[in-house]
Motif scaffolding. Structure first.
Motif, PDB file in Angstrom:
ATOM      1  N   TYR A 157     -64.294 -18.050 -60.966  1.00 42.79           N
ATOM      2  CA  TYR A 157     -64.807 -18.079 -59.627  1.00 42.79           C
ATOM      3  C   TYR A 157     -64.542 -18.971 -58.843  1.00 42.79           C
ATOM      4  N   PRO A 158     -63.067 -20.235 -59.143  1.00 44.25           N
ATOM      5  CA  PRO A 158     -63.266 -21.447 -58.359  1.00 44.25           C
ATOM      6  C   PRO A 158     -63.311 -21.706 -57.162  1.00 44.25           C
ATOM      7  N   ILE A 159     -62.530 -20.585 -56.631  1.00 46.51           N
ATOM      8  CA  ILE A 159     -63.264 -20.207 -55.228  1.00 46.51           C
ATOM      9  C   ILE A 159     -64.849 -20.226 -54.175  1.00 46.51           C
ATOM     10  N   LEU A 160     -65.147 -19.585 -54.814  1.00 43.11           N
ATOM     11  CA  LEU A 160     -66.955 -18.804 -54.764  1.00 43.11           C
ATOM     12  C   LEU A 160     -66.998 -20.129 -55.325  1.00 43.11           C
ATOM     13  N   PHE A 161     -66.981 -21.385 -56.153  1.00 38.86           N
ATOM     14  CA  PHE A 161     -67.855 -22.456 -56.725  1.00 38.86           C
ATOM     15  C   PHE A 161     -67.312 -23.859 -55.700  1.00 38.86           C
ATOM     16  N   ARG A 162     -66.262 -23.643 -55.438  1.00 35.97           N
ATOM     17  CA  ARG A 162     -65.539 -25.061 -54.606  1.00 35.97           C
ATOM     18  C   ARG A 162     -66.353 -24.627 -53.002  1.00 35.97           C
ATOM     19  N   PHE A 163     -66.417 -22.716 -52.456  1.00 34.26           N
ATOM     20  CA  PHE A 163     -67.620 -22.877 -51.756  1.00 34.26           C
ATOM     21  C   PHE A 163     -69.001 -23.466 -51.631  1.00 34.26           C
ATOM     22  N   LEU A 164     -69.581 -23.134 -53.151  1.00 32.91           N
ATOM     23  CA  LEU A 164     -71.299 -23.358 -53.110  1.00 32.91           C
ATOM     24  C   LEU A 164     -70.850 -24.710 -52.624  1.00 32.91           C
ATOM     25  N   ASP A 165     -69.567 -25.984 -53.836  1.00 34.28           N
ATOM     26  CA  ASP A 165     -70.115 -26.965 -53.796  1.00 34.28           C
ATOM     27  C   ASP A 165     -70.138 -27.708 -52.412  1.00 34.28           C
ATOM     28  N   HIS A 166     -69.275 -27.063 -51.459  1.00 35.01           N
ATOM     29  CA  HIS A 166     -69.110 -27.249 -50.040  1.00 35.01           C
ATOM     30  C   HIS A 166     -69.943 -27.565 -49.217  1.00 35.01           C
ATOM     31  N   TRP A 167     -70.875 -26.182 -49.585  1.00 39.02           N
ATOM     32  CA  TRP A 167     -72.176 -25.858 -48.856  1.00 39.02           C
ATOM     33  C   TRP A 167     -73.032 -26.954 -49.292  1.00 39.02           C
ATOM     34  N   ARG A 168     -73.362 -27.492 -50.172  1.00 38.51           N
ATOM     35  CA  ARG A 168     -74.474 -28.501 -51.595  1.00 38.51           C
ATOM     36  C   ARG A 168     -74.045 -29.703 -50.656  1.00 38.51           C
ATOM     37  N   ARG A 169     -72.604 -30.292 -50.378  1.00 38.12           N
ATOM     38  CA  ARG A 169     -72.481 -31.086 -49.485  1.00 38.12           C
ATOM     39  C   ARG A 169     -72.791 -31.226 -47.739  1.00 38.12           C
ATOM     40  N   GLU A 170     -72.224 -30.353 -47.276  1.00 36.77           N
ATOM     41  CA  GLU A 170     -72.642 -30.273 -46.145  1.00 36.77           C
ATOM     42  C   GLU A 170     -73.535 -29.726 -45.392  1.00 36.77           C
ATOM     43  N   ILE A 171     -74.039 -28.837 -45.768  1.00 32.38           N
ATOM     44  CA  ILE A 171     -75.142 -28.134 -45.305  1.00 32.38           C
ATOM     45  C   ILE A 171     -76.546 -28.139 -45.969  1.00 32.38           C
ATOM     46  N   GLU A 172     -77.047 -28.272 -44.723  1.00 38.04           N
ATOM     47  CA  GLU A 172     -78.696 -29.151 -45.550  1.00 38.04           C
ATOM     48  C   GLU A 172     -79.365 -28.126 -45.823  1.00 38.04           C
ATOM     49  N   ALA A 173     -78.958 -26.270 -45.328  1.00 36.79           N
ATOM     50  CA  ALA A 173     -79.565 -25.369 -46.047  1.00 36.79           C
ATOM     51  C   ALA A 173     -79.585 -25.371 -47.465  1.00 36.79           C
ATOM     52  N   ALA A 174     -81.576 -25.625 -48.281  1.00 41.03           N
ATOM     53  CA  ALA A 174     -80.715 -25.402 -49.588  1.00 41.03           C
ATOM     54  C   ALA A 174     -80.712 -23.631 -49.853  1.00 41.03           C
ATOM     55  N   ILE A 175     -79.868 -23.243 -51.251  1.00 42.99           N
ATOM     56  CA  ILE A 175     -79.944 -22.222 -51.556  1.00 42.99           C
ATOM     57  C   ILE A 175     -80.509 -22.623 -52.118  1.00 42.99           C
ATOM     58  N   HIS A 176     -80.789 -20.838 -52.189  1.00 44.95           N
ATOM     59  CA  HIS A 176     -82.434 -20.010 -53.288  1.00 44.95           C
ATOM     60  C   HIS A 176     -81.327 -19.437 -53.959  1.00 44.95           C
ATOM     61  N   SER A 177     -80.008 -18.216 -53.967  1.00 43.87           N
ATOM     62  CA  SER A 177     -80.139 -17.473 -54.968  1.00 43.87           C
ATOM     63  C   SER A 177     -78.600 -17.374 -54.198  1.00 43.87           C
ATOM     64  N   VAL A 178     -77.863 -16.490 -55.432  1.00 46.95           N
ATOM     65  CA  VAL A 178     -76.734 -16.418 -55.057  1.00 46.95           C
ATOM     66  C   VAL A 178     -76.201 -14.463 -55.765  1.00 46.95           C
ATOM     67  N   ARG A 179     -76.146 -13.598 -55.109  1.00 49.58           N
ATOM     68  CA  ARG A 179     -75.798 -12.165 -55.739  1.00 49.58           C
ATOM     69  C   ARG A 179     -73.879 -11.965 -55.251  1.00 49.58           C
ATOM     70  N   ILE A 180     -73.663 -11.687 -56.244  1.00 48.75           N
ATOM     71  CA  ILE A 180     -71.784 -11.198 -56.038  1.00 48.75           C
ATOM     72  C   ILE A 180     -71.832 -10.145 -57.079  1.00 48.75           C
ATOM     73  N   ALA A 181     -70.482  -9.596 -55.968  1.00 46.00           N
ATOM     74  CA  ALA A 181     -69.701  -8.086 -56.827  1.00 46.00           C
ATOM     75  C   ALA A 181     -68.542  -8.520 -56.021  1.00 46.00           C
ATOM     76  N   HIS A 182     -67.853  -8.188 -57.113  1.00 44.98           N
ATOM     77  CA  HIS A 182     -66.508  -7.984 -57.283  1.00 44.98           C
ATOM     78  C   HIS A 182     -65.355  -7.200 -58.300  1.00 44.98           C
ATOM     79  N   GLU A 183     -64.455  -6.796 -57.589  1.00 45.64           N
ATOM     80  CA  GLU A 183     -63.778  -6.170 -57.785  1.00 45.64           C
ATOM     81  C   GLU A 183     -62.330  -6.185 -57.145  1.00 45.64           C
ATOM     82  N   ARG A 184     -61.814  -6.064 -58.320  1.00 46.09           N
ATOM     83  CA  ARG A 184     -60.292  -6.401 -59.189  1.00 46.09           C
ATOM     84  C   ARG A 184     -59.390  -5.115 -58.655  1.00 46.09           C
ATOM     85  N   SER A 185     -58.771  -4.487 -57.824  1.00 48.54           N
ATOM     86  CA  SER A 185     -58.694  -3.948 -56.678  1.00 48.54           C
ATOM     87  C   SER A 185     -56.991  -2.766 -57.311  1.00 48.54           C
ATOM     88  N   LEU A 186     -56.467  -4.095 -57.515  1.00 44.74           N
ATOM     89  CA  LEU A 186     -55.364  -3.903 -58.261  1.00 44.74           C
ATOM     90  C   LEU A 186     -54.723  -4.982 -58.956  1.00 44.74           C
TER      91      LEU A 186
END
Length: 89
Positions: free
Chosen positions: A45-74
């Motif tokens: 999940y490189p794109i997700l972790f890049r987004f979460l890193d951006h969140w931690r650097r730029e947004i002052e709201a602290a992350i409590h937890s992350v729940r994911i669902a991933h579907e590779r449809s094709l």
């Protein structure tokens, strides 16, 4: 846009939905939810972790937890070129 998403699916990426639960900055006892979607590649999940890193650097709201669902449809092995076509009339 749809063509680009289709190319990403052929490369093996699938639609990822992430529910990000975070503490509301002004009221730290409240937890808010943010839903985010993009195509990403499991299991790293490189794109997700890049987004979460951006969140931690730029947004002052602290992350409590992350729940994911991933579907590779094709994927590449599910796509087949068809040489012919049969029509029933």
């Amino acid at each position: 846009m749809a063509y680009r998403d289709f190319e990403r699916q052929l490369r093996g990426e699938g639609l990822l939905t992430a529910e990000i639960f975070y503490f509301f900055p002004d009221y730290p006892s409240l937890i808010q939810q943010f839903v985010w979607q993009d195509y990403d590649e499991a299991p790293d999940y490189p794109i997700l972790f890049r987004f979460l890193d951006h969140w931690r650097r730029e947004i002052e709201a602290a992350i409590h937890s992350v729940r994911i669902a991933h579907e590779r449809s094709l994927g590449p092995r599910e796509f087949r070129h068809v040489d012919g076509e049969f029509r029933l009339q």
